[in-house]
Scaffold this active site. Sequence first.
Site, PDB file in Angstrom:
ATOM      1  N   ASP A 289       0.866  -1.173   0.000  1.00  0.00           N
ATOM      2  CA  ASP A 289       0.000   0.000   0.000  1.00  0.00           C
ATOM      3  C   ASP A 289       0.911   1.233   0.000  1.00  0.00           C
ATOM      4  O   ASP A 289       2.117   1.145   0.230  1.00  0.00           O
ATOM      5  CB  ASP A 289      -0.962  -0.024   1.201  1.00  0.00           C
ATOM      6  CG  ASP A 289      -2.197   0.834   0.932  1.00  0.00           C
ATOM      7  OD1 ASP A 289      -2.125   1.742   0.075  1.00  0.00           O
ATOM      8  OD2 ASP A 289      -3.227   0.622   1.580  1.00  0.00           O
TER       9      ASP A 289
HETATM   10  C1  NOJ Z   1      -4.088   3.875   0.069  1.00  0.00           C
HETATM   11  C2  NOJ Z   1      -5.251   2.947   0.224  1.00  0.00           C
HETATM   12  O1  NOJ Z   1      -5.164   2.275   1.464  1.00  0.00           O
HETATM   13  C3  NOJ Z   1      -5.358   1.924  -0.882  1.00  0.00           C
HETATM   14  O2  NOJ Z   1      -6.568   1.231  -0.733  1.00  0.00           O
HETATM   15  C4  NOJ Z   1      -5.250   2.574  -2.222  1.00  0.00           C
HETATM   16  O3  NOJ Z   1      -5.381   1.606  -3.235  1.00  0.00           O
HETATM   17  C5  NOJ Z   1      -3.930   3.300  -2.320  1.00  0.00           C
HETATM   18  N1  NOJ Z   1      -3.846   4.313  -1.281  1.00  0.00           N
HETATM   19  C6  NOJ Z   1      -3.749   3.964  -3.680  1.00  0.00           C
HETATM   20  O4  NOJ Z   1      -4.637   4.990  -3.826  1.00  0.00           O
END
Ligand code: NOJ
Length: 772
Positions: A289
């Site tokens: 993430d």
């Molecule tokens: C953080 C989020 O937790 C995740 O779900 C997302 O895909 C990414 N950012 C990218 O935007």
Amino acid sequence: MRLKVAVCFAVVMALFGLPVVARMSVSKTQRKLSLDRRVDELLSQMTIEEKVGQLNQVFYFKQFMKPEIVEPGIREGKIGSLLFVTDPAIINRFQKVAVENSRLKIPLLFGFDVIHGFRTIFPVPLAMASSWDPALVEQAQSVAASEARAVGIRWTFAPMVDIARDPRWGRIVEGAGEDPFLGARMAAAQVRGFQGQDPSSPGRLLACMKHFAGYGAGSGGRDYDSAYIADAELYNVYLPPFKAAVDAGVGSAMSAYMDLNDVPATGNAFLLRDVLRKQWGFKGFVVSDAEAVGNLVTHGFAEDKSDAAYRAFTAGVDLEMSFPGNAISNAYTSSLTKLIAEGRITKDQLDEAVRRILEAKFKLGLFDNPYVDESRVAAIHNNPEHRRLARVAAQRSAVLLRNEGNLLPLVKGDPKVSSVAVIGPLADSKRDIRGSWSFVDDIKSAVTVLEGIRAKVGSSVKVEYAPGVDIARVYQSPFVIIQGPRPAPWTETQKRAEFEKAVSLARSSDVIILVLGEHEEMSGEAASQSSIELPGQQLELLKAMSGLGKPVVLVLINGRPLDISWAASNVSAILEAWHPGSEGGNAVADILYGDATPGGKLPVTWPRSTAQIPIYYAHNITQEPEAKKTFTSRYWDIPSSPQYPFGYGLSYTTFSFSNLRATKSEMRVGESTEVMVDVENTGRRTGEEVAQLYIHQRYGSASRPVRELKGFERITLAPGQKRTIRFTLGKPELTYWSGAVKEWVQEPAVFDLWVGADATASLTTTLRVVKR
Ligand code: NOJ
């Protein structure tokens, strides 16, 4: 006759069947060989730095970044993938730098959060799960995929398949709710919808299951907070939707942010190697993430950035997602080369990760066809079929919670109704009808409830609107950068004037439609709330409206269950619309005026108040069940039962369930039986019901939940129509991970079975499973 058929079949198989099968597997093997060869060739030409570059994914926001921030990195082969680029011209521009100006001409992979639509916004995932309709979910995600693919995006960070049992957690809106069985069905449907048979085929995307794993179990419902999940709960509750996504062929996985049992998910080899690769045989790649690798230092897990890179990489994270130039992230680009030089990470390990990324790029056809045809974008985005499906999806996701005296449906052209008051801060909010993760739609084209009702009733009925209250509440959305700030909160004078205006408008109308709930950014990432009460003065407004002696219909627009206990006993009709998407207002009007019949069911247990959280139906029986009345595990000051059970939702007609039977009342471990039930529409309208099968294992090596969903089917029945629904109950449904045996087991035991319209179904029978 039978013999004749068998002989013919054998002849046909001999002549054509076997060679076809053989030919198919040969071509599959050939494809694999040629893929391996192409990847090997490329790997042999790459420097360590170029390899590390393929493991680097960076954000690009055109709103506040200049192309020069990323272009040199692309040219030098230091960036392999980008996210948040949604403009096809920029995608082509960056791609050109990669495939024409970088040394090895390796194309970029563009990813984006296509969560519940791209240009056309579908209901939020929690709503889509309320449809209990995997085929619809699959179709919706295929539309979302085609719209994103049209601009050059090839990879979505979806589905989010985290089980959520705490509605304070803002991200409950992004998943399918509390149940592993429903969650698994929704996960697989979404993977199929995004990827189709092959993610490289036109209109498809590579899917990414997230957030692996246990993110929904953060303490207190706070986002990113530590999760402590015993193995039994992990395997039985939190992992099944991920496993279903893997079985459906998901191409990638995203590691979660939080600590799982004290080991951050992004540095968690048990999750990423033992479970994902060894136990499940996952062949795709793993992305972290955003910033999660660098944040292993923040967690107090890694010593420094280099150690963070080492721990994430060796645990099984192939690709790092980060912000260019950010101090926390870029751990892979800043450290992997050195870690290899020091021998802490071997070249083979590096090649293994790079191979997975290159394989994905080859499989997506990016090497052959890296660009996107900008001239086709508008036609794909403006396909009216997409809006039609979004409307159907919103109709099918809405849940009718209450309908006293059959207030709904309202009658179009009712001579007693010449004016309708549409009241509430969300009644005419284009921003909130869509829900979180709506970034690139045309917000102006979203249809609000007010607009939907106006279009529905036509000019003969006066439809007037007043917001009544302002949802002013303290929260800081990380997405204001994209969505823009909210207007300033109302002053005290404004508050009084607006409240009065709404009351007097409602007083002079024949019907009141009140639209309450939450702003879209009150759920989603970093949007946890300590309380699920209706935010701001909305309850006050509701009480004032209900005191006017007029028919009141409450429509909820929200991303989590809310405390509506007052409404649940004082307001005649309540429709849960969730954040229903671009066509939400039309769909709500369709339901309110009977052009669509509600048939959605809750994918979560609905608490009466925050104090009941966590509350979910599949809990174990305590030593002192509530029926005992004295020594009970209940709270004395509030009821233990929820406001509405899991699986609950009303229709404009009624259904009865009868004649529950299993083809076998006794069977051996490993065998299966059919379970059948008759469902009849006993009302006067055509409607839809979701038949739900629950089981309970009475005893075994470990205690089992009071009930567990093991089958469901949404069906349409005309008045008086009766249908027999069939479920299969066998090894997959009766197996669980036993905390005592520390293994998957199917045990001889007596099982209670129930089938009905929600988790409190009373129609029951038993099934005895004996030793093999
Ligand atoms: C953080 C989020 O937790 C995740 O779900 C997302 O895909 C990414 N950012 C990218 O935007």
